[in-house]
Scaffold this motif. Sequence first.
Motif, PDB file in Angstrom:
ATOM      1  N   ASN A   1      35.931  57.232  51.406  1.00  0.00           N
ATOM      2  CA  ASN A   1      34.534  57.587  51.158  1.00  0.00           C
ATOM      3  C   ASN A   1      34.349  59.094  51.321  1.00  0.00           C
ATOM      4  O   ASN A   1      35.275  59.814  51.709  1.00  0.00           O
ATOM      5  CB  ASN A   1      33.586  56.767  52.048  1.00  0.00           C
ATOM      6  CG  ASN A   1      33.696  57.099  53.518  1.00  0.00           C
ATOM      7  OD1 ASN A   1      33.817  58.258  53.909  1.00  0.00           O
ATOM      8  ND2 ASN A   1      33.655  56.067  54.359  1.00  0.00           N
TER       9      ASN A   1
ATOM     10  N   MET B   1      32.171  55.537  47.941  1.00  0.00           N
ATOM     11  CA  MET B   1      33.205  55.485  46.903  1.00  0.00           C
ATOM     12  C   MET B   1      34.371  54.641  47.394  1.00  0.00           C
ATOM     13  O   MET B   1      34.552  54.472  48.602  1.00  0.00           O
ATOM     14  CB  MET B   1      33.730  56.902  46.601  1.00  0.00           C
ATOM     15  CG  MET B   1      32.721  57.850  46.035  1.00  0.00           C
ATOM     16  SD  MET B   1      33.449  59.462  45.702  1.00  0.00           S
ATOM     17  CE  MET B   1      33.806  60.055  47.351  1.00  0.00           C
TER      18      MET B   1
ATOM     19  N   ASP C   1      32.051  58.087  41.881  1.00  0.00           N
ATOM     20  CA  ASP C   1      32.655  56.945  41.187  1.00  0.00           C
ATOM     21  C   ASP C   1      31.756  56.396  40.084  1.00  0.00           C
ATOM     22  O   ASP C   1      32.180  55.529  39.325  1.00  0.00           O
ATOM     23  CB  ASP C   1      33.024  55.834  42.176  1.00  0.00           C
ATOM     24  CG  ASP C   1      31.825  55.295  42.941  1.00  0.00           C
ATOM     25  OD1 ASP C   1      30.879  56.070  43.208  1.00  0.00           O
ATOM     26  OD2 ASP C   1      31.835  54.099  43.284  1.00  0.00           O
TER      27      ASP C   1
ATOM     28  N   THR D   1      37.116  60.611  40.862  1.00  0.00           N
ATOM     29  CA  THR D   1      36.355  59.365  40.960  1.00  0.00           C
ATOM     30  C   THR D   1      36.383  58.710  42.337  1.00  0.00           C
ATOM     31  O   THR D   1      35.736  57.687  42.541  1.00  0.00           O
ATOM     32  CB  THR D   1      36.856  58.346  39.923  1.00  0.00           C
ATOM     33  OG1 THR D   1      38.249  58.106  40.142  1.00  0.00           O
ATOM     34  CG2 THR D   1      36.640  58.860  38.511  1.00  0.00           C
ATOM     35  N   ASN D   2      37.133  59.275  43.281  1.00  0.00           N
ATOM     36  CA  ASN D   2      37.116  58.739  44.645  1.00  0.00           C
ATOM     37  C   ASN D   2      37.563  59.835  45.607  1.00  0.00           C
ATOM     38  O   ASN D   2      38.007  60.909  45.186  1.00  0.00           O
ATOM     39  CB  ASN D   2      37.997  57.487  44.768  1.00  0.00           C
ATOM     40  CG  ASN D   2      39.461  57.762  44.471  1.00  0.00           C
ATOM     41  OD1 ASN D   2      40.091  58.597  45.114  1.00  0.00           O
ATOM     42  ND2 ASN D   2      40.003  57.060  43.477  1.00  0.00           N
TER      43      ASN D   2
END
Length: 151
Positions: free
Chosen positions: A85, A81, A35, A58-59
Amino acid sequence: MRRLFRKPTPPPKGPRETATKDAAVKDATVLIVDDSPTETRIFTNTLLKAGYQVETATNGEEAVTTAQRILPDLILMDVIMPVLNGYQATRLLRKDPKTANIPIIMVTTKDMQTDRTWGLRQGATDYLVKPVDRQLLIERIRAVLDDGNNA
């Protein structure tokens, strides 16, 4: 936001064996899941210079959907993140037959032995602590990919 980065592949120089290994490296796609735009940029630049193709997420949730769609050769997974996670995303990837065998290297700031043990128990292939030496990162990626090609 997902981005695809590809570096043009120059013709191999040198012995045939080296060319074959280099071609395998250049054909490898690595999914970077982090992220942090700064970390993503650092990893992307490092991997592009080493000849890898790169996609990003990004996640953890985006990582799972992207991995299911593109089936990368390897995933670099952050732990901390939003949404899902890295531990949760790794578990989901391991449960899906399509993605179960994709090597996952966790790359995180969590550096306690319990964090490392937990990451490996979730299905990570390897575990590195940030900041990661770029040469070490490339060596670990090559080792994991070579193990997968020799299996």
